[in-house]
Scaffold this active site. Structure first.
Site, short mmCIF file in Angstrom:
data_model
loop_
_atom_site.label_atom_id
_atom_site.label_comp_id
_atom_site.label_asym_id
_atom_site.label_seq_id
_atom_site.Cartn_x
_atom_site.Cartn_y
_atom_site.Cartn_z
N LYS A 33 3.80 0.74 5.03
CA LYS A 33 2.95 -0.17 5.82
C LYS A 33 3.81 -1.28 6.42
CE LYS A 33 -1.17 0.26 2.88
NZ LYS A 33 -2.20 0.66 3.85
N ARG B 78 -7.37 9.30 -0.79
CA ARG B 78 -8.15 10.54 -0.79
C ARG B 78 -7.53 11.59 -1.71
NH1 ARG B 78 -7.47 10.78 5.59
NH2 ARG B 78 -7.52 8.56 5.13
#
Length: 486
Positions: free
Chosen positions: A259, A333
């Site tokens: 990130k 996920r």
């Protein structure tokens, strides 16, 4: 201190319309409060405060707060109960004024809805300052009068549940590691005889063949934990439970798909899903709700290292499906895939997962509401009705086959962990991915990325991690327990 509510009068020049408690106090001080209020210029707007000193020896400081219209109820346009929201906002503002005066105790006007008043007080005063030498003075809110003490207590428990989630999300990632998260929840549940907490180590996760979860965890020096909570509040311990699943990434660097550094510190709250569902179970236990709940939280860090997942790697989930990891920052996920497969062991009435899953959810709805993707209209209705009462709103999002094709059209594996059109409908393709690991007929995925933190949008929460939608999950569980009772 004392906080009292006053309604907006219909006419600008109308006299102040107090709550029952406000009226009683005004009589006690021979009408001085009403007289002072009318001398203070224009009427008190919703959520605004006025403070008066020296009116009564028991309450040297009295804060009067604007409650808005008297008969405000459910606002169809806003999807919430406006009266309750007005009370939460006003009471929070009044209690903070008392805190600024460094008065250690405040009595709160129930405003004809003691639960909402208690939530406003307890949520409004909360602040994470564990690690600071200079702390704000602690203020203890109490109910003014004794008429609604049961509803007040319920509101306190609801708000303390959300504050627990806020505490866990706000704490630095070196203080709330996977094991420390699990131990903190275990300690909160220790006093309840009808709760069992299992802190599952990496060896257990391996035997469960949770390859997707382990692939994320292996990039960090912190070992993963699978937290499993059984709350047996139902009349029969064999009754089908409600299963809550929460994403527990205690720090998310993005892994190899790193990130940007700006704002990365906020990723200490990427375990917001685990924090809200575990806090909801702590709250359900405190309320002694008559239903069984199981909580599942896969906990780990997502870090870049020589052992971390690489873009293009293929991993195998618990149900045997292979997953191409095209972006290591779509890691939540992967954890949830395995946890959802495991959730199917429990013959659940409903499976509800919560996760700070996608930046796309924040883009879609901002901080107004939690996005809900569900295969069950029954489940949606319960969640929606619960959110109207709590003011912590939900909004239904699509689970179309359109999105499923974008994750199953994958060159190397059964599914890809990102949609093939990259950013398009990112929250929807993430939900479509999770659906590949669900066979339960009542399942809902709550994407809470947009409601993770609060700047100033929710006036009764200070700036920082929000702990949303803990109260909505508790209210939902309460409604479900009433359903099974009837």
């Amino acid at each position: 201190g004392l906080v009292l509510g006053v309604y907006s009068s219909e006419k600008d020049d109308g006299a102040a319309q107090f709550t029952r408690a406000g009226d009683a106090f005004d009589r006690l001080v021979s009408g001085k409060l009403r007289a002072l209020l009318s001398l203070c210029g224009p009427r008190l707007k919703k959520g605004k405060t006025r403070i008066f000193h020296g009116l009564h020896q028991d309450f040297p400081s009295v804060v009067v707060v604007g409650l808005g219209k008297k008969n405000a109820g459910i606002n169809e346009q806003e999807n919430w109960n406006e009266g309750k929201e007005n009370i939460r906002t006003a009471i929070a503002a009044g209690c903070r004024q008392i805190q600024d005066l460094e008065i250690p105790c405040v009595e709160v006007d129930p405003c004809e809805d003691a639960q909402a008043a208690a939530e406003g007080a307890v949520l409004g005063l909360h602040e994470y300052n564990e690690l600071k030498q200079k702390k704000k003075p602690v203020v203890t809110p109490q109910l003014h009068g004794s008429a609604e003490s049961e509803a007040w207590q319920k509101g306190v428990i609801y708000a303390e549940g959300q504050n627990l989630a806020r505490y866990l999300m706000e704490a630095p990632a070196n203080y709330i590691t996977p094991i420390k998260f699990a131990e903190h929840i275990e300690q909160k549940l220790r006093s309840f005889s009808n709760v069992k907490v299992h802190i599952r180590p990496e060896s257990w996760i391996t035997t469960q063949e949770m390859g997707a979860f382990l692939s994320v965890a292996k990039g960090s020096a912190e070992p993963p934990i699978f937290l499993e909570i059984h709350y047996l509040g139902g009349a029969n311990t064999d009754d089908s439970p409600l299963v809550f699943v929460g994403k527990g990434v205690t720090f998310d660097s993005g892994g190899i798909s790193l990130k940007p550094s700006a704002g990365m510190d906020a990723m200490r709250a990427d375990m917001g899903g685990a924090a809200t569902v575990c806090s909801a179970i702590v709250t359900a236990a405190a309320l002694n709700l008559p239903l069984n709940i199981i909580g599942l939280a896969p906990l780990c860090e997502n870090m870049p290292s020589g052992k971390a997942n690489k873009p293009g790697d293929v991993v195998r989930a618990k149900n045997g499906k292979t997953i191409q990891v095209d972006n290591t920052d779509a890691e939540g996920r992967l954890l949830l895939a395995d946890a959802l497969c495991y959730a199917h062991n429990f013959n659940a009435r409903a499976v509800v997962n919560a996760a700070t899953l996608t930046g796309a959810m924040d883009v879609a709805l901002g901080s107004a509401a939690t996005g809900v993707f569900t295969n069950s209209s029954w489940l949606w209705t319960h969640l929606y009705e619960a959110s109207i009462l709590t003011g912590d709103r939900v909004w239904r999002m699509p689970l179309f086959e359109h999105y499923t094709k974008q994750v199953t059209d994958c060159p190397l594996a059964d599914v890809s962990n990102i949609g093939k059109y990259s950013r398009a409908g990112g929250a929807c393709t993430a939900a479509a991915f999770l659906k590949e690991f669900v066979t339960a007929s009542h399942w809902a995925h709550l994407d809470i990325a947009g409601v993770m933190s609060n700047k100033d949008e929710v006036p009764y929460l200070r700036k920082g991690m929000a702990g949303r939608p803990t109260r909505t999950l508790v209210e939902f569980a309460t409604r479900l327990s009433q359903d099974s009772h009837n």
